[in-house]
Design a protein around this motif. Structure first.
Motif, mmCIF file in Angstrom:
data_model
loop_
_atom_site.group_PDB
_atom_site.id
_atom_site.type_symbol
_atom_site.label_atom_id
_atom_site.label_comp_id
_atom_site.label_asym_id
_atom_site.label_seq_id
_atom_site.Cartn_x
_atom_site.Cartn_y
_atom_site.Cartn_z
ATOM 1 N N GLU A 64 -3.538 6.916 -11.518
ATOM 2 C CA GLU A 64 -2.409 5.995 -11.398
ATOM 3 C C GLU A 64 -2.483 5.195 -10.102
ATOM 4 N N LEU A 65 -1.830 4.046 -10.105
ATOM 5 C CA LEU A 65 -1.606 3.257 -8.897
ATOM 6 C C LEU A 65 -0.189 3.526 -8.425
ATOM 7 N N ILE A 66 -0.035 4.090 -7.243
ATOM 8 C CA ILE A 66 1.298 4.406 -6.742
ATOM 9 C C ILE A 66 1.424 3.964 -5.283
ATOM 10 N N ASP A 67 2.665 3.839 -4.831
ATOM 11 C CA ASP A 67 2.932 3.466 -3.451
ATOM 12 C C ASP A 67 2.980 4.708 -2.569
ATOM 13 N N ILE A 68 2.288 4.635 -1.446
ATOM 14 C CA ILE A 68 2.249 5.743 -0.495
ATOM 15 C C ILE A 68 2.708 5.227 0.865
ATOM 16 N N HIS A 69 3.648 5.938 1.467
ATOM 17 C CA HIS A 69 4.058 5.631 2.840
ATOM 18 C C HIS A 69 3.108 6.356 3.784
ATOM 19 N N ILE A 70 2.447 5.613 4.662
ATOM 20 C CA ILE A 70 1.464 6.192 5.581
ATOM 21 C C ILE A 70 2.182 6.754 6.799
ATOM 22 N N SER A 71 2.026 8.059 7.004
ATOM 23 C CA SER A 71 2.747 8.745 8.075
ATOM 24 C C SER A 71 1.861 9.162 9.236
ATOM 25 N N ASP A 72 0.546 9.236 9.016
ATOM 26 C CA ASP A 72 -0.362 9.679 10.079
ATOM 27 C C ASP A 72 -1.766 9.189 9.751
ATOM 28 N N ALA A 73 -2.661 9.271 10.726
ATOM 29 C CA ALA A 73 -4.026 8.779 10.515
ATOM 30 C C ALA A 73 -5.001 9.511 11.414
ATOM 31 N N THR A 74 -6.221 9.700 10.908
ATOM 32 C CA THR A 74 -7.335 10.190 11.706
ATOM 33 C C THR A 74 -8.420 9.124 11.659
ATOM 34 N N THR A 75 -9.590 9.441 12.187
ATOM 35 C CA THR A 75 -10.678 8.456 12.164
ATOM 36 C C THR A 75 -11.164 8.181 10.756
ATOM 37 N N THR A 76 -10.977 9.116 9.821
ATOM 38 C CA THR A 76 -11.549 8.962 8.484
ATOM 39 C C THR A 76 -10.532 8.868 7.362
ATOM 40 N N ILE A 77 -9.304 9.320 7.570
ATOM 41 C CA ILE A 77 -8.336 9.324 6.471
ATOM 42 C C ILE A 77 -6.958 8.883 6.944
ATOM 43 N N LEU A 78 -6.175 8.420 5.964
ATOM 44 C CA LEU A 78 -4.756 8.176 6.158
ATOM 45 C C LEU A 78 -3.995 9.305 5.471
ATOM 46 N N LYS A 79 -2.908 9.734 6.068
ATOM 47 C CA LYS A 79 -2.067 10.767 5.480
ATOM 48 C C LYS A 79 -0.729 10.145 5.119
ATOM 49 N N GLY A 80 -0.202 10.518 3.953
ATOM 50 C CA GLY A 80 1.024 9.867 3.540
ATOM 51 C C GLY A 80 1.893 10.680 2.613
ATOM 52 N N VAL A 81 2.957 10.030 2.174
ATOM 53 C CA VAL A 81 3.934 10.634 1.274
ATOM 54 C C VAL A 81 4.148 9.679 0.114
ATOM 55 N N SER A 82 4.112 10.210 -1.097
ATOM 56 C CA SER A 82 4.318 9.378 -2.280
ATOM 57 C C SER A 82 5.764 8.907 -2.357
ATOM 58 N N LEU A 83 5.944 7.599 -2.548
ATOM 59 C CA LEU A 83 7.286 7.045 -2.713
ATOM 60 C C LEU A 83 7.750 7.130 -4.157
ATOM 61 N N THR A 84 6.872 7.572 -5.048
ATOM 62 C CA THR A 84 7.243 7.702 -6.464
ATOM 63 C C THR A 84 7.504 9.155 -6.834
ATOM 64 N N LYS A 85 7.428 10.069 -5.888
ATOM 65 C CA LYS A 85 7.549 11.494 -6.196
ATOM 66 C C LYS A 85 8.892 11.840 -6.827
ATOM 67 N N GLU A 86 9.980 11.386 -6.178
ATOM 68 C CA GLU A 86 11.302 11.738 -6.709
ATOM 69 C C GLU A 86 11.555 11.077 -8.048
ATOM 70 N N ARG A 87 11.128 9.827 -8.199
ATOM 71 C CA ARG A 87 11.336 9.144 -9.478
ATOM 72 C C ARG A 87 10.555 9.832 -10.594
ATOM 73 N N SER A 88 9.308 10.279 -10.285
ATOM 74 C CA SER A 88 8.508 10.979 -11.286
ATOM 75 C C SER A 88 9.183 12.280 -11.682
ATOM 76 N N LEU A 89 9.751 12.990 -10.679
ATOM 77 C CA LEU A 89 10.423 14.253 -10.960
ATOM 78 C C LEU A 89 11.660 14.014 -11.808
ATOM 79 N N ASP A 90 12.439 12.972 -11.496
ATOM 80 C CA ASP A 90 13.645 12.684 -12.270
ATOM 81 C C ASP A 90 13.315 12.412 -13.728
ATOM 82 N N ARG A 91 12.250 11.616 -13.947
ATOM 83 C CA ARG A 91 11.866 11.302 -15.343
ATOM 84 C C ARG A 91 11.467 12.577 -16.074
#
Length: 233
Positions: free
Chosen positions: A197-224
């Motif tokens: 899937e293509l989903i929106d992720i809020h980027i909360s942290d970063a290292t030299t090789t990766i971005l770390k984030g939180v899914s903005l669709t998590k609650e909506r997916s759970l509600d459905r």
């Protein structure tokens, strides 16, 4: 392929300065499905080494190309390749590669130590670089790359990125991995049903090789999901 249903992303892989024309860059810019990711393998910051490798381009050719990219696709993520320790590489040649990494500030670069391959012309060229010098130069290039990669990744903290979910993260534990439109790797906690899937992720942290984030669709997916089972109204 941009008009084909079901294809949401097109990634342009590798090209060289003579082919990275204004028309091509404008096409990448204007096609909504084309990711702003470019791979341009410089290989060395030394013209002398590039000539020895028979690459057919110069550092100035790359400089002109990077200017075109900056003008037409200023937000593009540009990656490259470097080979360190090619036969005959001097300390000055190596320094020029360090300078090129600093100048072009690539999103990422794949940095390799040159290794002789039997049957190739370069394997019998004079002035082979000793293994320990190759290793030292490789580490110095990686240090420069990591510094710029960390700065670029940290600049995305606080933003929202559209991420294509590829699968479980390497370390697992309920984490998924995906890629931004600029081909940066993102990890976040999520369920396997999001893979593909293509989903929106809020980027909360970063290292030299990766971005770390939180899914903005998590609650909506759970509600459905809960709604479908009648557990919520």
């Amino acid at each position: 392929r941009s008009e084909v249903d079901g294809i949401e992303r097109i990634k342009f892989v590798t090209n060289y300065p003579k082919d990275m024309t204004v028309d091509l860059l404008e096409t990448i810019r204007d096609l909504p499905k084309c990711s702003p990711y470019l791979h341009v393998p410089l290989q060395s910051g030394s013209d002398a080494i590039l000539q020895r490798m028979k690459r057919g381009y110069s550092v100035q050719d790359y400089r002109d190309m990077m200017d075109r990219i900056g003008t037409i696709l200023p937000a593009a993520a540009v990656a490259s390749d470097f080979i360190t320790g090619f036969c005959g590489e001097t300390a000055e040649d190596h320094q020029q590669s360090m300078d090129a990494l600093r100048e072009f500030r690539f999103k990422n670069s794949f940095i390799f130590k040159y290794s002789e391959r039997s049957g190739t012309k370069s394997a019998v060229m004079p002035h082979q670089v000793p293994r320990e010098i190759k290793e030292s130069r490789n580490q110095k290039l990686l240090h420069v790359l990591e510094k710029h990669s960390l700065a670029r990744n940290r600049s995305l903290v606080g933003t929202t990125q559209e991420v294509l979910i590829e699968g479980p993260a390497r370390k697992g534990n309920g984490m998924l991995m995906g890629r931004t439109r600029g081909y940066r790797k993102v990890v976040f906690r999520g369920s396997d049903h999001l893979i593909g899937e293509l989903i929106d992720i809020h980027i909360s942290d970063a290292t030299t090789t990766i971005l770390k984030g939180v899914s903005l669709t998590k609650e909506r997916s759970l509600d459905r999901s809960l709604s479908a089972t009648g557990e919520i109204s």
